[in-house]
Structures are given as C-alpha cells and as structure tokens.
Design an enzyme around this catalytic site. Structure first.
Site, PDB file in Angstrom:
ATOM      1  N   GLN A  26       0.844  -1.197   0.000  1.00 28.06           N
ATOM      2  CA  GLN A  26       0.000   0.000   0.000  1.00 28.06           C
ATOM      3  C   GLN A  26       0.880   1.249   0.000  1.00 28.06           C
ATOM      4  O   GLN A  26       0.380   2.362  -0.088  1.00 28.06           O
ATOM      5  CB  GLN A  26      -0.881   0.017   1.251  1.00 28.06           C
ATOM      6  CG  GLN A  26      -1.847  -1.138   1.328  1.00 28.06           C
ATOM      7  CD  GLN A  26      -2.431  -1.271   2.724  1.00 28.06           C
ATOM      8  OE1 GLN A  26      -3.438  -0.650   3.054  1.00 28.06           O
ATOM      9  NE2 GLN A  26      -1.801  -2.060   3.563  1.00 28.06           N
ATOM     10  N   ASN A  27       2.182   1.045   0.141  1.00 24.21           N
ATOM     11  CA  ASN A  27       3.082   2.190   0.263  1.00 24.21           C
ATOM     12  C   ASN A  27       3.373   2.807  -1.097  1.00 24.21           C
ATOM     13  O   ASN A  27       3.507   2.099  -2.093  1.00 24.21           O
ATOM     14  CB  ASN A  27       4.389   1.770   0.942  1.00 24.21           C
ATOM     15  CG  ASN A  27       4.142   1.241   2.343  1.00 24.21           C
ATOM     16  OD1 ASN A  27       3.071   1.470   2.898  1.00 24.21           O
ATOM     17  ND2 ASN A  27       5.102   0.542   2.897  1.00 24.21           N
ATOM     18  N   HIS A  59      -1.480   1.409  -4.289  1.00 26.07           N
ATOM     19  CA  HIS A  59      -1.900   2.806  -4.117  1.00 26.07           C
ATOM     20  C   HIS A  59      -1.085   3.787  -4.953  1.00 26.07           C
ATOM     21  O   HIS A  59      -1.067   4.982  -4.662  1.00 26.07           O
ATOM     22  CB  HIS A  59      -1.850   3.196  -2.631  1.00 26.07           C
ATOM     23  CG  HIS A  59      -2.912   2.533  -1.802  1.00 26.07           C
ATOM     24  ND1 HIS A  59      -2.926   2.539  -0.418  1.00 26.07           N
ATOM     25  CD2 HIS A  59      -4.020   1.829  -2.160  1.00 26.07           C
ATOM     26  CE1 HIS A  59      -3.980   1.871   0.022  1.00 26.07           C
ATOM     27  NE2 HIS A  59      -4.667   1.425  -1.016  1.00 26.07           N
ATOM     28  N   CYS A  87      -5.296  16.481 -19.019  1.00 29.24           N
ATOM     29  CA  CYS A  87      -5.055  15.572 -20.157  1.00 29.24           C
ATOM     30  C   CYS A  87      -4.684  14.165 -19.700  1.00 29.24           C
ATOM     31  O   CYS A  87      -4.582  13.258 -20.530  1.00 29.24           O
ATOM     32  CB  CYS A  87      -3.993  16.146 -21.096  1.00 29.24           C
ATOM     33  SG  CYS A  87      -2.327  16.146 -20.412  1.00 29.24           S
ATOM     34  N   CYS A  90       1.387  20.743 -15.935  1.00 38.40           N
ATOM     35  CA  CYS A  90       1.643  19.782 -17.016  1.00 38.40           C
ATOM     36  C   CYS A  90       2.446  20.449 -18.143  1.00 38.40           C
ATOM     37  O   CYS A  90       2.058  21.501 -18.650  1.00 38.40           O
ATOM     38  CB  CYS A  90       0.310  19.257 -17.551  1.00 38.40           C
ATOM     39  SG  CYS A  90       0.505  18.044 -18.856  1.00 38.40           S
ATOM     40  N   CYS A 117       0.292  21.945 -22.092  1.00 35.52           N
ATOM     41  CA  CYS A 117      -1.067  21.868 -21.531  1.00 35.52           C
ATOM     42  C   CYS A 117      -1.228  22.834 -20.355  1.00 35.52           C
ATOM     43  O   CYS A 117      -2.204  23.567 -20.275  1.00 35.52           O
ATOM     44  CB  CYS A 117      -1.322  20.406 -21.134  1.00 35.52           C
ATOM     45  SG  CYS A 117      -2.561  20.127 -19.923  1.00 35.52           S
ATOM     46  N   THR A 125       0.586  -2.956   8.582  1.00 40.41           N
ATOM     47  CA  THR A 125      -0.606  -2.213   8.145  1.00 40.41           C
ATOM     48  C   THR A 125      -1.668  -2.275   9.235  1.00 40.41           C
ATOM     49  O   THR A 125      -1.838  -3.309   9.876  1.00 40.41           O
ATOM     50  CB  THR A 125      -1.168  -2.726   6.791  1.00 40.41           C
ATOM     51  OG1 THR A 125      -2.401  -2.023   6.517  1.00 40.41           O
ATOM     52  CG2 THR A 125      -1.443  -4.210   6.785  1.00 40.41           C
ATOM     53  N   ASN A 166       3.366  -6.837  13.247  1.00 43.09           N
ATOM     54  CA  ASN A 166       2.931  -5.457  13.469  1.00 43.09           C
ATOM     55  C   ASN A 166       3.357  -5.013  14.858  1.00 43.09           C
ATOM     56  O   ASN A 166       3.462  -5.821  15.772  1.00 43.09           O
ATOM     57  CB  ASN A 166       1.402  -5.344  13.315  1.00 43.09           C
ATOM     58  CG  ASN A 166       0.985  -3.925  12.952  1.00 43.09           C
ATOM     59  OD1 ASN A 166       1.244  -2.983  13.692  1.00 43.09           O
ATOM     60  ND2 ASN A 166       0.363  -3.760  11.810  1.00 43.09           N
TER      61      ASN A 166
HETATM   62  P1  OAD Z   1      -1.310   2.980   8.943  1.00 45.71           P
HETATM   63  O1  OAD Z   1      -0.575   4.223   9.372  1.00 45.71           O
HETATM   64  O2  OAD Z   1      -2.783   2.992   8.998  1.00 45.71           O
HETATM   65  O3  OAD Z   1      -0.832   1.746   9.836  1.00 45.71           O
HETATM   66  C1  OAD Z   1       0.523   1.486  10.084  1.00 45.71           C
HETATM   67  C2  OAD Z   1       0.596   0.235  10.944  1.00 45.71           C
HETATM   68  O4  OAD Z   1       1.955  -0.091  11.130  1.00 45.71           O
HETATM   69  C3  OAD Z   1      -0.027   0.383  12.336  1.00 45.71           C
HETATM   70  O5  OAD Z   1      -0.800  -0.774  12.628  1.00 45.71           O
HETATM   71  C4  OAD Z   1       1.186   0.490  13.263  1.00 45.71           C
HETATM   72  O6  OAD Z   1       0.923  -0.096  14.535  1.00 45.71           O
HETATM   73  C5  OAD Z   1       2.189  -0.346  12.510  1.00 45.71           C
HETATM   74  N1  OAD Z   1       3.600   0.004  12.742  1.00 45.71           N
HETATM   75  C6  OAD Z   1       4.157   1.199  13.039  1.00 45.71           C
HETATM   76  N2  OAD Z   1       5.490   1.116  13.107  1.00 45.71           N
HETATM   77  C7  OAD Z   1       5.801  -0.185  12.837  1.00 45.71           C
HETATM   78  C8  OAD Z   1       7.020  -0.919  12.736  1.00 45.71           C
HETATM   79  N3  OAD Z   1       8.213  -0.349  12.914  1.00 45.71           N
HETATM   80  N4  OAD Z   1       6.939  -2.239  12.450  1.00 45.71           N
HETATM   81  C9  OAD Z   1       5.743  -2.860  12.266  1.00 45.71           C
HETATM   82  N5  OAD Z   1       4.565  -2.217  12.351  1.00 45.71           N
HETATM   83  C10 OAD Z   1       4.591  -0.896  12.620  1.00 45.71           C
HETATM   84  O7  OAD Z   1      -0.756   2.600   7.489  1.00 45.71           O
HETATM   85  P2  OAD Z   1      -1.423   1.687   6.384  1.00 45.71           P
HETATM   86  O8  OAD Z   1      -2.119   0.528   6.991  1.00 45.71           O
HETATM   87  O9  OAD Z   1      -0.376   1.424   5.378  1.00 45.71           O
HETATM   88  O10 OAD Z   1      -3.656   5.281   1.714  1.00 45.71           O
HETATM   89  O11 OAD Z   1      -2.482   2.671   5.788  1.00 45.71           O
HETATM   90  C11 OAD Z   1      -3.232   2.272   4.691  1.00 45.71           C
HETATM   91  C12 OAD Z   1      -3.505   3.421   3.789  1.00 45.71           C
HETATM   92  O12 OAD Z   1      -4.093   4.484   4.520  1.00 45.71           O
HETATM   93  C13 OAD Z   1      -2.276   4.066   3.180  1.00 45.71           C
HETATM   94  O13 OAD Z   1      -1.790   3.385   2.048  1.00 45.71           O
HETATM   95  C14 OAD Z   1      -2.763   5.408   2.824  1.00 45.71           C
HETATM   96  C15 OAD Z   1      -3.493   5.734   4.101  1.00 45.71           C
HETATM   97  O14 OAD Z   1      -4.431   6.699   4.020  1.00 45.71           O
HETATM   98  C16 OAD Z   1      -3.966   6.338   0.976  1.00 45.71           C
HETATM   99  O15 OAD Z   1      -3.373   7.395   1.065  1.00 45.71           O
HETATM  100  C17 OAD Z   1      -5.047   6.054   0.008  1.00 45.71           C
END
Ligand code: OAD
Length: 253
Positions: free
Chosen positions: A104-105, A122, A133, A151, A158, A196, A221
């Site tokens: 998701q990164n 993402h 465009c 752009c 554009c 995540t 996590n």
């Molecule tokens: P989050 O910020 O929601 O979650 C990060 C997770 O990583 C949490 O559960 C933390 O506890 C955990 N965490 C933090 N440090 C850590 C470490 N060193 N080792 C292991 N775990 C750790 O991030 P995402 O789940 O990636 O999307 O968020 C999902 C999406 O929400 C992103 O891609 C982004 C955001 O809005 C968009 O922008 C569309």
C-alpha cells in the site's frame, strides 16, 4: 520461538503472498498514517487524501505530499525491506514456488531495496498526473519546480495542474494491480501481512481472501489490528527488527 515458527512456515511455503503497509517503512523514518506521528499539521489522511480535498485546496494537499516527498527522498530501505528481497530470492530458488509482494506504500522503498515486480496498490508518490489531459510523468525532484506542478506535455504545453499519482479515498485501485494482488492472495498457502493497520479497503480484504482460501495467515505489526485474532501466527514488534532477525537466521543456514 515465534521467529522459528515464522521461519518454519515460510520455509514450507509454495505460494507466498506478502502485503505491506506504512509500518514497514517506519524504521526508515517515513511517518505512518495512523500512528502518533500520523498527523500532518492538524489534518488526518482522510482529510487530505481525497479528490474533494484536492479540489477544495490543491495547494494544501500538495504541501502535504511535498513534505512526504522530502522525507521519502532521503529515506533508505531498512532491514524489513532487505529481508523481503532475500525471501523473494530464496523462493525463486525453489522450483514451482511463487512469491508476490503487494504494497500500500507509495514510497518505492521495496523497489529501491531490490524487490522486483512489486504490486503498487496505491500508486507512487513519484508519479505526477495531469488533472486535464491525464498525462503522467515520473518526477523525483525535491522541491518541485514549479510548485504546485503544472503539465508540460504538448506544444503549446497543456499547463494544467498536476496531482500526485496515488490512489485517494473514494478512488478505485489500478485494476491490473488489484487483479494481480487478489489472484495471488487467493492462490497463497502462506500470507504475510506486515505493518498495516488493516483499516483501509480494499487492500485490507486481501488477508481475508487468503485466509478464506486456506492460507496460513501471519501478521507482523507493532500493535494489534483487526487481523490479529484471525492470524495463525502474530509477531508483535518492529518489522525491521523481526524481519532483520529472520534474515540473519536465513543467512546462517
Ligand atoms: P497505517 O498508518 O494505517 O498503519 C501502520 C501500521 O503499522 C499500524 O498498525 C502500526 O501499529 C504499525 N507500525 C508502526 N510502526 C511499525 C514498525 N516499525 N513495524 C511494524 N509495524 C509498525 O498505514 P497503512 O495501513 O499502510 O492510503 O495505511 C493504509 C492506507 O491508509 C495508506 O496506504 C494510505 C493511508 O491513508 C492512501 O493514502 C489512500
């Protein structure tokens, strides 16, 4: 003990699917979205990462992305990214096995570490897309000039406002990326979900798809998530430390 269980599960995997989130890059100094450092100024990601927020105040949204681009531009992959490269290499050496990494990164740190065929669910923070465009360009410059970016395609150019080439709340994931990830999740016998919060759909559904299809689910996590109780193995701690330790063990065999 848990690391040896993780090692055992991974060594028996024939079809391994990995899903990563912001936590995997936390030890590289990239702020997560929902942790204590998740707020930028006073805004939550849900207040900024939307088409509506961009339409209302493109400069504010661009300032957030410019801040993230500056941090990410200086960040280096950490032991978690490197361990996933190692895992991919080891799986490639096993005949008939399959390895898929979906993230998701938008930071590109998996690719910089050396992972190949990364599924970017993402998008990428280094892609700029024209709001008029649709032209896309790869641009790693920090700071962006002009800002916000315009752009330059066409003659005369554009000139319309560009937006970050990422997926915002309310937008669909790139269909090809989603299709590949969903297929790999359904085919996995081990699914590894790392760093995540598992709160953002549809990515958060991938571990559930895998589990329903019979995969063993492993979570790494720093904190509990909605997946923790469903997982067959939960390793609580920092991804870089846990996967770094795993990599050390893999290399001594
Ligand atoms: P989050 O910020 O929601 O979650 C990060 C997770 O990583 C949490 O559960 C933390 O506890 C955990 N965490 C933090 N440090 C850590 C470490 N060193 N080792 C292991 N775990 C750790 O991030 P995402 O789940 O990636 O999307 O968020 C999902 C999406 O929400 C992103 O891609 C982004 C955001 O809005 C968009 O922008 C569309």
């Amino acid at each position: 003990m848990e690391i040896s269980e993780l090692e055992q599960l991974l060594s028996g995997a024939r079809s391994l699917c990995v899903l990563t989130g912001a936590g995997v890059s936390a030890e590289s100094g990239v702020p997560t979205f929902r942790g204590p450092d998740g707020l930028w100024r006073k805004y939550r990601p849900e207040d900024l990462a939307t088409p509506e927020a961009f339409a209302r105040n493109p400069l504010l949204v661009w300032e957030w992305y410019a801040w993230r681009r500056e941090i990410i531009g200086k960040a280096q992959p950490n032991p978690a990214h490197h361990a996933l490269v190692e895992l991919e290499t080891q799986m490639a050496a096993r005949p008939g096995s399959r390895f898929t990494l979906a993230t998701q990164n938008v930071d590109g740190l998996h690719e910089r570490a050396g992972s190949s065929n990364v599924i970017r669910l993402h998008g990428s923070i280094w892609v700029l897309r024209c709001t008029e465009c649709g032209e896309e360009r790869w641009d790693e410059s920090v700071p962006l000039d002009p800002f916000p970016p315009r752009c330059a395609s066409g003659d005369p150019p554009c000139g319309a406002l560009m937006r970050p080439g990422v997926v915002w709340f309310g937008e669909s994931l790139p269909p090809e990326a989603w299709g590949r990830a969903a297929e790999a999740a359904a085919a996995a016998d081990v699914f590894l979900v790392i760093g995540t919060s598992a709160l953002v759909q549809p990515a958060a559904a991938l571990p559930l798809v895998a589990k329903r299809s019979g995969a063993r689910l492993v979570e790494i996590n720093a904190d509990p998530t909605p997946l923790s109780d469903l997982a067959d193995l939960t390793l609580t701690g920092k991804a870089g430390e846990i996967l770094g330790a795993l990599r050390g063990r893999m290399n001594t065999q």
